[in-house]
Design a protein around this motif. Structure first.
Motif, mmCIF file in Angstrom:
data_model
loop_
_atom_site.group_PDB
_atom_site.id
_atom_site.type_symbol
_atom_site.label_atom_id
_atom_site.label_comp_id
_atom_site.label_asym_id
_atom_site.label_seq_id
_atom_site.Cartn_x
_atom_site.Cartn_y
_atom_site.Cartn_z
ATOM 1 N N THR A 164 10.967 -3.939 16.562
ATOM 2 C CA THR A 164 12.145 -4.134 17.402
ATOM 3 C C THR A 164 11.780 -3.861 18.852
ATOM 4 O OG1 THR A 164 13.138 -2.844 15.650
ATOM 5 C CG2 THR A 164 14.615 -3.673 17.360
ATOM 6 N N LEU B 252 10.570 6.028 11.109
ATOM 7 C CA LEU B 252 11.619 5.894 10.106
ATOM 8 C C LEU B 252 12.591 4.779 10.465
ATOM 9 C CD1 LEU B 252 12.462 9.618 9.299
ATOM 10 C CD2 LEU B 252 11.214 8.007 7.890
ATOM 11 N N GLY C 89 11.846 2.122 12.054
ATOM 12 C CA GLY C 89 11.194 0.823 12.173
ATOM 13 C C GLY C 89 11.153 0.341 13.616
ATOM 14 N N ILE D 216 23.470 8.925 9.583
ATOM 15 C CA ILE D 216 22.037 8.755 9.785
ATOM 16 C C ILE D 216 21.655 9.121 11.219
ATOM 17 C CG2 ILE D 216 20.144 7.085 9.703
ATOM 18 C CD1 ILE D 216 21.301 7.544 7.004
ATOM 19 N N LEU E 208 4.667 -6.998 9.053
ATOM 20 C CA LEU E 208 4.733 -6.800 10.497
ATOM 21 C C LEU E 208 3.802 -7.778 11.193
ATOM 22 C CD1 LEU E 208 4.601 -2.959 10.158
ATOM 23 C CD2 LEU E 208 6.524 -4.488 9.862
ATOM 24 N N LEU F 261 0.277 2.650 11.235
ATOM 25 C CA LEU F 261 1.703 2.967 11.288
ATOM 26 C C LEU F 261 2.154 3.119 12.732
ATOM 27 C CD1 LEU F 261 2.163 5.551 8.384
ATOM 28 C CD2 LEU F 261 2.919 3.185 8.459
ATOM 29 N N VAL G 275 -0.160 -1.869 7.328
ATOM 30 C CA VAL G 275 -1.221 -0.980 6.881
ATOM 31 C C VAL G 275 -2.218 -1.827 6.096
ATOM 32 C CG1 VAL G 275 -1.772 1.057 5.529
ATOM 33 C CG2 VAL G 275 0.342 0.969 6.850
ATOM 34 N N THR H 48 -2.789 -2.292 2.223
ATOM 35 C CA THR H 48 -1.723 -2.697 1.300
ATOM 36 C C THR H 48 -1.797 -4.180 0.966
ATOM 37 O OG1 THR H 48 -0.182 -3.136 3.102
ATOM 38 C CG2 THR H 48 -0.097 -0.964 2.123
ATOM 39 N N LEU I 51 -9.210 0.369 -0.842
ATOM 40 C CA LEU I 51 -8.688 1.416 -1.709
ATOM 41 C C LEU I 51 -9.681 1.665 -2.837
ATOM 42 C CD1 LEU I 51 -6.039 2.980 -1.757
ATOM 43 C CD2 LEU I 51 -5.184 1.348 -3.412
ATOM 44 N N MET J 62 14.810 -4.680 12.897
ATOM 45 C CA MET J 62 14.305 -4.053 11.680
ATOM 46 C C MET J 62 13.180 -4.896 11.073
ATOM 47 S SD MET J 62 16.000 -1.242 11.176
ATOM 48 C CE MET J 62 17.177 -0.588 12.366
ATOM 49 N N LEU J 63 12.652 -4.423 9.995
ATOM 50 C CA LEU J 63 11.478 -5.057 9.401
ATOM 51 C C LEU J 63 11.915 -6.030 8.309
ATOM 52 C CD1 LEU J 63 9.542 -1.736 9.107
ATOM 53 C CD2 LEU J 63 9.869 -3.192 11.084
ATOM 54 N N THR J 64 11.169 -6.076 7.235
ATOM 55 C CA THR J 64 11.540 -6.972 6.142
ATOM 56 C C THR J 64 12.929 -6.617 5.646
ATOM 57 O OG1 THR J 64 9.312 -6.364 5.447
ATOM 58 C CG2 THR J 64 10.472 -8.020 4.134
ATOM 59 N N THR K 46 10.032 7.269 1.024
ATOM 60 C CA THR K 46 9.860 7.051 2.459
ATOM 61 C C THR K 46 8.421 6.679 2.789
ATOM 62 O OG1 THR K 46 11.577 8.684 2.862
ATOM 63 C CG2 THR K 46 10.176 8.114 4.724
ATOM 64 N N LEU L 179 7.201 3.123 4.424
ATOM 65 C CA LEU L 179 6.427 3.065 5.666
ATOM 66 C C LEU L 179 5.132 2.293 5.438
ATOM 67 C CD1 LEU L 179 6.818 6.671 7.123
ATOM 68 C CD2 LEU L 179 7.874 4.573 7.964
ATOM 69 N N LEU L 180 4.440 2.595 4.346
ATOM 70 C CA LEU L 180 3.163 1.938 4.084
ATOM 71 C C LEU L 180 3.343 0.450 3.840
ATOM 72 C CD1 LEU L 180 1.402 4.542 1.776
ATOM 73 C CD2 LEU L 180 0.912 4.055 4.166
ATOM 74 N N LEU L 181 4.450 0.079 3.203
ATOM 75 C CA LEU L 181 4.679 -1.336 2.906
ATOM 76 C C LEU L 181 5.284 -2.094 4.078
ATOM 77 C CD1 LEU L 181 6.094 -1.211 -0.735
ATOM 78 C CD2 LEU L 181 3.860 -2.049 -0.008
ATOM 79 N N GLY L 182 5.591 -1.385 5.170
ATOM 80 C CA GLY L 182 6.216 -2.065 6.305
ATOM 81 C C GLY L 182 7.622 -2.537 5.987
ATOM 82 N N VAL M 88 12.808 1.693 5.998
ATOM 83 C CA VAL M 88 13.011 2.876 5.165
ATOM 84 C C VAL M 88 14.448 2.822 4.667
ATOM 85 C CG1 VAL M 88 13.012 5.375 5.115
ATOM 86 C CG2 VAL M 88 11.310 4.159 6.466
ATOM 87 N N TRP N 17 16.848 4.517 3.241
ATOM 88 C CA TRP N 17 18.015 5.370 3.468
ATOM 89 C C TRP N 17 18.461 5.386 4.934
ATOM 90 C CZ3 TRP N 17 16.619 9.048 6.901
ATOM 91 C CH2 TRP N 17 15.280 9.463 6.907
ATOM 92 N N THR N 18 17.728 4.693 5.840
ATOM 93 C CA THR N 18 18.217 4.670 7.221
ATOM 94 C C THR N 18 19.352 3.673 7.390
ATOM 95 O OG1 THR N 18 16.603 3.002 7.879
ATOM 96 C CG2 THR N 18 15.988 5.281 8.221
ATOM 97 N N GLN O 117 7.581 -6.905 -2.844
ATOM 98 C CA GLN O 117 7.057 -7.177 -1.510
ATOM 99 C C GLN O 117 5.825 -8.073 -1.553
ATOM 100 O OE1 GLN O 117 9.778 -5.732 0.427
ATOM 101 N NE2 GLN O 117 8.109 -5.224 1.804
ATOM 102 N N ILE P 92 -2.451 -2.459 -5.835
ATOM 103 C CA ILE P 92 -1.675 -1.775 -4.811
ATOM 104 C C ILE P 92 -0.311 -1.354 -5.362
ATOM 105 C CG2 ILE P 92 -0.673 -2.019 -2.511
ATOM 106 C CD1 ILE P 92 -3.649 -2.131 -2.437
ATOM 107 N N MET Q 107 1.210 2.259 -5.333
ATOM 108 C CA MET Q 107 2.471 2.560 -4.657
ATOM 109 C C MET Q 107 3.439 3.274 -5.599
ATOM 110 S SD MET Q 107 2.692 1.793 -1.510
ATOM 111 C CE MET Q 107 1.402 1.145 -0.451
ATOM 112 N N ILE R 134 2.378 6.793 -5.514
ATOM 113 C CA ILE R 134 2.764 7.440 -4.261
ATOM 114 C C ILE R 134 4.252 7.775 -4.262
ATOM 115 C CG2 ILE R 134 3.131 7.008 -1.802
ATOM 116 C CD1 ILE R 134 0.496 5.670 -1.673
#
Lengths: 189, 189, 189
Positions: A3, A59, A61, A125, B2, B58, B64, B67, B73, C1-3, C54, C58-61, C64, C66-67, C119, C125, C129, C132
């Motif tokens: 963004t 967080l 993005g 949030i 991204l 990040l 990343v 991924t 990995l 935002m992202l995806t 979370t 983040l790792l998957l782009g 997040v 819950w935001t 994704q 991966i 994930m 993780i």
């Protein structure tokens, strides 16, 4: 990149710079307590200064703000190194420092909340993001120096201040109200 | 996802693989020092190998990299498990290992700087990203094993090597100059 | 935002809520062991509940999750505070709790794997994930409370359960098979 940034208002920018310097100094003082070398001062100080905002941006993005403009990285670095070179005594228990710390917390709470609302997050949030911005740097500092973060071990004063800063701003959508620093010093004392 | 990846040059890829294997082995050796089981080796080794690059990606808002393609990995996992199965003695103080470690640091500094410049960040940020790439994996390793990260507690040699690697590359925009490994071994010795 | 988020299936959502509550309670019980105050309960509980997901996002782009919707933040907060107010004894060694914990791990493994496949990540991966997602919250909890994460120090049961959950789902692309909880309790016992 992610963004694009909407420009921040000047008052928010001033608050952000203030908070970063305060936290960088507080981080560098922690490095002092562990008798670290100059690299330790620079790292812990910088991370404490920009850590909370970095977590918030990740967080949300949002592009991590200091990756586009080195000003704040250099500001934190300078504050940390100034602490290394010029501060002889442990000032972390001085009244001014406690004031500054508390003010930094509530200021960062406001900044985090402002940015989060700007990104269009829900109210709850945004308040939470304010808290993360305010306390994140300290948490990283404590984890790096191998301590249980203060927010967790004796967190009530910190959390209260950060939450108040964030909450007041979110509800008033207005600049910091004078209760916050007074509340802060009450907790810090 | 991204920002899509621009292809990395072969020399950068080779350096990256080298750095990852070295750091994965160094992480696995740390696991050995704590007498961890095979899961501990695999986790600490892998995290040390890919941690620095992950933090960099990040922060830069880049996908990343591991991924999308499991090669790295699996590479780190293999290096960690090879350490578990084949390495009987603590080789972390052997001269070859110190050389490899120092080389890994400066190599990662160059890689991080290269990628950061590719993303269009300012010069100062690129150098800083080089340092983060080089030292990030070790910081995560130390935090996970409950130590104060070495970069902080006695960081001058590490930071110097990583910074030199990153800085040289940024200024020369050229492949690693031979001073770096020699500088590195001087520090590590 | 992202995806943007593709909607999750109801069964995955139920599993996710279940896992979050279980982990928030487990985090709050850790806070209890350290005799933290209410802020500590809330922080450690919430972070343990949402931490793994979370890190995965983040790792998957991915945004997040819950935001955008405070439901899960409030859910974890409520579970943590309920633990603070209503749970008098340390129930972390009770059989039901071990069952719940193990089930939470495998459930989170499945959720993480599901989201990762959604994704479009490669198979390896996705399984990673899943692991993780399952173990991330606990790792953050242990780092914050200044411990070596359990997954590292005695990780075989945890890793096995999380890996099984993730792997089974990825191979079967099917809901949890009944072996997982039984495997889990076997490890936990």
């Amino acid at each position: 990149m992610l963004t694009p940034h909407e420009p921040l208002s000047t008052s928010i920018l001033v608050m952000m710079y203030f908070g970063e310097v305060v936290f960088a100094v507080s981080g560098a003082l922690t490095a002092a307590r562990y008798r670290m070398d100059i690299v330790g001062y620079a790292m812990v100080g910088t991370v404490t200064g920009i850590g909370g905002g970095t977590i918030r941006d990740l967080l949300l993005g949002r592009t991590v703000w200091w990756t586009e403009d080195p000003t704040e990285l250099l500001l934190c670095l300078t504050a940390s190194l100034a602490t290394f070179f010029f501060i002889r005594h442990d000032i972390s228990h001085r009244k001014e420092m406690i004031w500054a710390d508390a003010l930094g917390l509530s200021v960062f709470g406001v900044v985090g909340c402002y940015i989060s609302l700007q990104q269009g997050t829900p109210f709850v949030i945004a308040v939470f993001m304010g808290m993360i911005t305010a306390t994140g740097g300290g948490v990283i500092r404590d984890v790096l120096t191998n301590n249980v973060p203060m927010i967790i071990s004796c967190g009530q004063p910190y959390a209260t201040v950060a939450l108040l800063g964030s909450l007041c701003y979110a509800t008033l959508r207005y600049l910091e109200v004078p209760e916050i620093p007074s509340e802060a010093i009450a907790c810090g004392a």
